[in-house]
Design an enzyme around this catalytic site. Sequence first.
Site, short mmCIF file in Angstrom:
data_model
loop_
_atom_site.label_atom_id
_atom_site.label_comp_id
_atom_site.label_asym_id
_atom_site.label_seq_id
_atom_site.Cartn_x
_atom_site.Cartn_y
_atom_site.Cartn_z
N SER A 81 -4.55 14.01 3.17
CA SER A 81 -4.82 13.54 4.19
C SER A 81 -5.45 11.82 4.38
CB SER A 81 -6.08 14.34 5.08
OG SER A 81 -6.11 13.96 6.41
N GLU A 112 0.93 0.16 9.22
CA GLU A 112 2.03 0.91 9.78
C GLU A 112 1.46 1.86 11.14
OE1 GLU A 112 3.07 4.04 6.93
OE2 GLU A 112 4.57 2.55 5.92
N LYS A 114 -0.10 4.90 13.29
CA LYS A 114 -0.01 6.39 12.80
C LYS A 114 0.42 7.17 13.79
CE LYS A 114 -4.13 9.23 11.19
NZ LYS A 114 -3.70 10.57 11.99
N ARG A 135 2.61 20.78 6.37
CA ARG A 135 1.55 20.37 5.44
C ARG A 135 0.65 21.43 5.01
NH1 ARG A 135 -3.81 18.70 6.05
NH2 ARG A 135 -4.51 17.62 4.38
N CYS A 408 -10.52 21.32 57.51
CA CYS A 408 -10.78 20.20 56.90
C CYS A 408 -12.24 19.99 56.61
CB CYS A 408 -10.50 19.05 57.86
SG CYS A 408 -10.84 17.32 57.59
N CYS A 411 -13.89 17.36 59.40
CA CYS A 411 -13.79 17.42 60.93
C CYS A 411 -13.65 18.84 61.21
CB CYS A 411 -12.69 16.47 61.57
SG CYS A 411 -11.12 16.90 61.08
S1 IVH Z 1 0.04 8.39 4.87
C1 IVH Z 1 -1.69 10.21 1.27
N1 IVH Z 1 1.07 7.04 7.07
O1 IVH Z 1 -1.83 11.17 9.32
C2 IVH Z 1 -1.33 9.44 2.55
N2 IVH Z 1 0.25 9.46 7.49
O2 IVH Z 1 -4.68 11.73 9.28
C3 IVH Z 1 -0.77 10.43 3.37
N3 IVH Z 1 0.27 9.92 9.70
O3 IVH Z 1 -1.47 13.89 7.49
C4 IVH Z 1 -0.83 9.88 4.87
N4 IVH Z 1 1.36 8.18 10.55
O4 IVH Z 1 0.27 13.21 8.87
C5 IVH Z 1 0.35 8.28 6.73
N5 IVH Z 1 2.05 5.74 8.75
C6 IVH Z 1 1.61 7.08 8.56
C7 IVH Z 1 0.99 8.07 9.05
C8 IVH Z 1 0.43 9.19 8.66
C9 IVH Z 1 0.82 9.65 10.75
C10 IVH Z 1 -0.34 11.27 9.83
C11 IVH Z 1 -0.07 12.11 8.66
C12 IVH Z 1 -1.63 12.57 7.84
C13 IVH Z 1 -2.54 12.24 8.80
C14 IVH Z 1 -3.78 11.94 8.21
#
Ligand code: IVH
Length: 671
Positions: A81, A112, A114, A135, A408, A411
């Site tokens: 994570s 990137e 998220k 996962r 209402c 009123c």
């Molecule tokens: S990298 C070891 N890149 O965010 C690194 N994760 O909070 C692995 N996620 O479990 C993750 N966009 O499901 C990575 N551009 C991105 C991501 C990303 C979304 C999610 C992913 C991860 C979670 C962690």
Amino acid sequence: MSDPRVLVQALRERLSRWSAEYYQDDSPSVSDSEFDRALLELRQLESDHPELLTPDSPTQRVGAAPLAGFEPVTHRVPMLSLDNAFSADDLLDFDRRVRERLALAAVQYVCEPKLDGIAVSIVWEKGQLVLAATRGDGQTGEGITQNVKSIDCVPLALSGTDFPDYLEVRGEVYMPKAGFEAFNKRALAEGSKPFVNPRNAAAGSLRQLDSSITRRRPLAFCAYSLGHIEGAAKPFSSHSEVMQQLAQWGIPVSEYGRRVDRIEDCEAYYEELAAERQDLSFDIDGIVFKVDDFALQEALGSVSRAPRWAIARKFPAQEEMTILREVEFQVGRTGAVTPVARLDPVFVGGVTVSNATLHNADEIARLELMQGDSVIVRRAGDVIPQIAAVVADRRPGDAQPIVFPANCPACDSVLVREAGEAVWRCEAGLVCPAQRKASIAHFVSRRAMDIDGLGGKIIDQLIEKNLVSTVADLYTLDRETLAAMERFGDKSAENLISAIEKSRETTLARFVYALGIREVGETTARQLATYFGALEPLLSASKEMLQEVEDVGPVVAEHVIHFFEQPANRETISRLLQGGIHWPLPQADTGDLPLSGQAWVVTGKLETMPREKAEAVLRGFGARVSSSVSGKTSVVVAGPGAGSKLKKAQSLEVSVISEEEFLARLAAWRA
Ligand code: IVH
């Protein structure tokens, strides 16, 4: 007999096109059954001619029988994570730790989005998709191969060459916003439960034992890292290199990825995407920053569940849980009764929220909401906070049902619900103090008459003291009366009087909007003003004539007519005009339009458009339009059946043109 090769090719093309229409454009051009028939036909052909079956055929995306349960899949490399950063300082700390460990002055990062979805691992063996898993706990996930194969943008076979014998890619399965909204709309129409947000929708869609259900969900995939890999042509040296290579093999990667040279650029990237967040086609909950160089990643290593070489800077949450204390029923300007949720204040989407609209009685029923419930409040960008869902298992024993009032709240008139409408309405009009207040507040609002300094509290007092009962009374107020109001000094009174004075000079469009006719918003008011040019023709317009105006359909036309039919409204309007409200005459001559300074008359019945429309168009080009011909008339447009006006024009030697000539000139002015 047609060549099966050609048939197969044609069917595949058709199916891919339909798929794109369904999932990406949300505008299917064929029914589900037609889609299924074509798929069946293709499957038949492929089973009769196995040599034509390719792994990327649309038939391979669907078709496995529902599973009894998900098979466990052990990840060959644990799925980690990410650590979170909640501020710019957290991010700087991260960079400092990275540089200290590596003893480097600066490190290159990749930024990137998220994505807010579900992490999955996908394996291609010798270029063929063979396995996909969730996962899970990071060590073991659930096998969802068939479901992932049903996602259109995931390649069943890699393109290009030189792919490793075993390629595990990790990424996010998500539901783009447009697909999510379309899906929820369909769910509501079919009476099934909509999803709370795109992430839940993606999760729910992916964990289906029957992959034909997943196939019907508008899911997408975006890769963000590698997992286990064997037999690569050459080793990868950086994250950015991997992303480029994956894209070449046909695996979707983010188009927003950016490599930067220093941490300050990471912060700038964060700000950039935060500003763009609402306009992206998918939900993101933050930005991920990764050390780009694999050798450096390795040197940094990982702690328990997260790598030291990456961090996620989170955006403010768009969803939070809070408690619904009470529901209040508010009566709006048009009498519509709206339930409003009073909540324990909660910080969500960057602001503190303590109220949320519940729209109408149906919405309360749909949410199965009770007073005292824990609720999920969602606020995305500038959108009004919504209650997205009730957290059912947190319902307290003393939760109370929410009873929509029959009368209402302001009123006491009996509320009415028209057939086919979702709202309950008080039909007492301006007799109802709540509607009176709301209509005054609307009248004075910034985009209407723009009377500054007349807030809700002072309107309440004016109504209570019987000083104002309709908007026309505002123009009879004097400074002394206002200065005597509670919490209203001489200065405020003076300011308000001058704001009222200033508002006397307005535009027809603002005035029409300010009247608060049902369903006549700013745009419609502007269209009406342009079309009719003056108030009188609008007051006496027929339903047909009103529908000539852009965006005005039968319902709006009916509301306009109904409004102007009410003697009380007529009275208010004439008192407002007596009170000195005025606007520039139709199309004040600015001198730079084709017909500036000219006076036109339209007579007879035109064939291609109603006369009122021709007049409106002429005004639009700067002409004054008059109903009688005189020596000052510049041009007369004479349609069939023109009588005395035509004769008069001829006797005065005023230029007369036919409808045909008029249309030709129109085209020329427009060019
Ligand atoms: S990298 C070891 N890149 O965010 C690194 N994760 O909070 C692995 N996620 O479990 C993750 N966009 O499901 C990575 N551009 C991105 C991501 C990303 C979304 C999610 C992913 C991860 C979670 C962690």
